[in-house]
Enzyme design. Sequence first.
Site, PDB file in Angstrom:
ATOM      1  N   ASP A 142       0.884  -1.208  -0.016  1.00  0.00           N
ATOM      2  CA  ASP A 142      -0.018  -0.067  -0.030  1.00  0.00           C
ATOM      3  C   ASP A 142       1.002   1.383  -0.001  1.00  0.00           C
ATOM      4  O   ASP A 142       1.943   1.064   0.260  1.00  0.00           O
ATOM      5  CB  ASP A 142      -0.751  -0.101   1.164  1.00  0.00           C
ATOM      6  CG  ASP A 142      -1.688   1.161   1.457  1.00  0.00           C
ATOM      7  OD1 ASP A 142      -2.375   1.375   0.348  1.00  0.00           O
ATOM      8  OD2 ASP A 142      -1.912   1.595   2.562  1.00  0.00           O
TER       9      ASP A 142
ATOM     10  N   SER B   7      -2.463   1.384  -4.716  1.00  0.00           N
ATOM     11  CA  SER B   7      -2.709   2.587  -3.771  1.00  0.00           C
ATOM     12  C   SER B   7      -4.205   3.022  -4.179  1.00  0.00           C
ATOM     13  O   SER B   7      -4.678   2.892  -5.351  1.00  0.00           O
ATOM     14  CB  SER B   7      -2.005   3.766  -4.159  1.00  0.00           C
ATOM     15  OG  SER B   7      -2.564   4.830  -3.192  1.00  0.00           O
TER      16      SER B   7
ATOM     17  N   ASP C 187      -0.451   4.835   1.046  1.00  0.00           N
ATOM     18  CA  ASP C 187      -0.861   6.013   1.906  1.00  0.00           C
ATOM     19  C   ASP C 187      -0.562   5.312   3.430  1.00  0.00           C
ATOM     20  O   ASP C 187      -1.052   4.134   3.645  1.00  0.00           O
ATOM     21  CB  ASP C 187      -2.170   6.681   1.918  1.00  0.00           C
ATOM     22  CG  ASP C 187      -2.188   7.575   0.694  1.00  0.00           C
ATOM     23  OD1 ASP C 187      -2.731   8.480   0.765  1.00  0.00           O
ATOM     24  OD2 ASP C 187      -1.835   6.879  -0.502  1.00  0.00           O
TER      25      ASP C 187
END
Length: 204
Positions: free
Chosen positions: A2, A90, A4
């Site tokens: 991922d 993402s 963030d």
Amino acid sequence: MDVDSTLIDEEVIDLIGDASGKGELISDITKRAMRGELDFRQALDERVSLLKGVPVSVLEDVFKEVHFTNGALDMIATAHDRGWTVGVVSGGFHEIVDGLVAQAGIDHAIANSLQVHDGLLTGSTVGETVTKETKLRALRAWAEQDGVDMADTVAIGDGANDIPMILAAGTGIAFCAKPAVRKAAPYTLNVRDLRQVISIIDGL
């Protein structure tokens, strides 16, 4: 992995929200989605709609505010030294992710794209929305493309939409994650140092 709160310390959509004056409202939706309380696609649509009218130039300022998580670049460098490939998938935005990918030398990337008209965000995204299913498909597709057995894959994330890829990977790691993710993942890191991912892999 991922992006963030995993590859980087921040949640990009929250930073854009701060710039738009709607940061608190957007941040609340983000937190609920990451805990698994809201459907991620719906939560993304709601947050992006609140960005309508924000100048696209704001994204340049936001990019300057993001920071690679401690140990991220070292982890990527170690992976490359060993002949491994690194991908990011993402629920954030290509407008930010692409710069991170270039700086870190990441091999694969998928993210959402913001729609822009006359220099302003329209409040919509363009193309397929990245969901938990997208993340899982990306892991499998990149493994096949790179000739890697799924048993030798690693997936790292912090939010509910990362759970399917974490469970499908040979080594699935919850990184400073929400409770539901920590409960589901085979491995958990609660210290913000991505170098420790290598330690987990080497300890298998």
